[in-house]
Write an enzyme that holds these catalytic residues in place. Structure first.
Site, PDB file in Angstrom:
ATOM      1  N   LYS A 120      -2.422  -4.676 -10.669  1.00  0.00           N
ATOM      2  CA  LYS A 120      -2.578  -3.410 -11.393  1.00  0.00           C
ATOM      3  C   LYS A 120      -1.858  -3.457 -12.741  1.00  0.00           C
ATOM      4  O   LYS A 120      -2.433  -3.076 -13.768  1.00  0.00           O
ATOM      5  CB  LYS A 120      -2.027  -2.245 -10.557  1.00  0.00           C
ATOM      6  CG  LYS A 120      -2.242  -0.878 -11.205  1.00  0.00           C
ATOM      7  CD  LYS A 120      -1.666   0.235 -10.350  1.00  0.00           C
ATOM      8  CE  LYS A 120      -0.158   0.289 -10.458  1.00  0.00           C
ATOM      9  NZ  LYS A 120       0.437   1.452  -9.789  1.00  0.00           N
ATOM     10  N   ASP A 138      -4.880   2.891  -9.665  1.00  0.00           N
ATOM     11  CA  ASP A 138      -3.640   3.435  -9.115  1.00  0.00           C
ATOM     12  C   ASP A 138      -4.000   4.534  -8.120  1.00  0.00           C
ATOM     13  O   ASP A 138      -5.158   4.703  -7.747  1.00  0.00           O
ATOM     14  CB  ASP A 138      -2.737   3.950 -10.227  1.00  0.00           C
ATOM     15  CG  ASP A 138      -3.285   5.212 -10.886  1.00  0.00           C
ATOM     16  OD1 ASP A 138      -4.467   5.550 -10.664  1.00  0.00           O
ATOM     17  OD2 ASP A 138      -2.528   5.868 -11.626  1.00  0.00           O
TER      18      ASP A 138
END
Length: 211
Positions: A120, A138
């Site tokens: 991420k 997220d």
């Protein structure tokens, strides 16, 4: 959700915010990398408050390394997990200096080799600093994609994989920012603001909230 509906959702989000970007404050790829490292399990607001004090003092790998772990901790104590984050920041700075001439590498494998940097974080840096069409998933994006039916999946990796398949190329660079902002301010976790949502009529969430 079909292709036409997804396209209309993305067009509306683009019309409302043609040039989206992260709410983390940064001026260089390195500042962005450190901010994203700090943002794990923390709000962008808290990170910005810390970096507003840290970056005028140290905003390069050399300067942060000179501060040392304890010195970095003094600036980020208000952020969750500050002990481990300070250690990862110092380790990251050392690697950047030893292996990348002090520069943030524009390379996924090299980024993910840095302490505290997962997929991420690498996606955010590649997208925001270097303009790659990556989509970092997220908790906000995971929620929005599942709740609306835009790109449902059981975990963040599945949602990311699906987004990369269904989001047209023209929207890919900005998609991450549109979805995260939508999840942060409109499609919030406990009580989504359906009545003020600009994609409400396209959303496939069955229990819309109008109070």
């Amino acid at each position: 959700m079909n292709k036409e509906k997804r396209g209309e959702i993305l067009r509306r989000l683009r019309d409302a915010n043609p040039h989206p970007t992260t709410e983390l404050r940064f001026e260089t790829p390195f500042e962005l990398l450190i901010a994203v490292l700090l943002s794990a399990q923390a709000t962008d607001v808290s990170v910005n408050k810390a970096t507003a004090k840290l970056y005028p003092v140290a905003n390069t790998p050399e300067a942060l390394l000179a501060l040392g772990v304890d010195g970095v901790k003094d600036y980020i104590r208000t952020i969750g997990l500050f002990n481990s984050k300070a250690e990862n920041i110092i380790k990251t700075c050392r690697i950047l200096l030893d292996k990348h001439q002090g520069q943030v590498p524009e390379n996924r494998e090299a980024l993910e080799a840095l302490p505290g940097v997962g997929r991420k974080t690498a996606n955010v840096v590649l997208n925001t600093a270097f303009g790659w069409p990556t989509i970092a998933v997220d908790t906000h994006i995971f929620r929005v994609c599942n709740r609306t039916g835009f790109a449902p999946g059981k975990n963040v990796d599945t949602v990311e994989e699906k987004l990369l398949k269904v989001v047209p190329a023209e929207f890919k660079i900005d998609c991450h920012h549109w979805l995260i902002l939508h999840g942060r301010y409109t499609c919030i976790a406990r009580k989504p603001r359906c009545g003020s949502c600009l994609i409400e009529d396209l959303c496939e969430f069955g229990d819309k909230v109008y109070a």
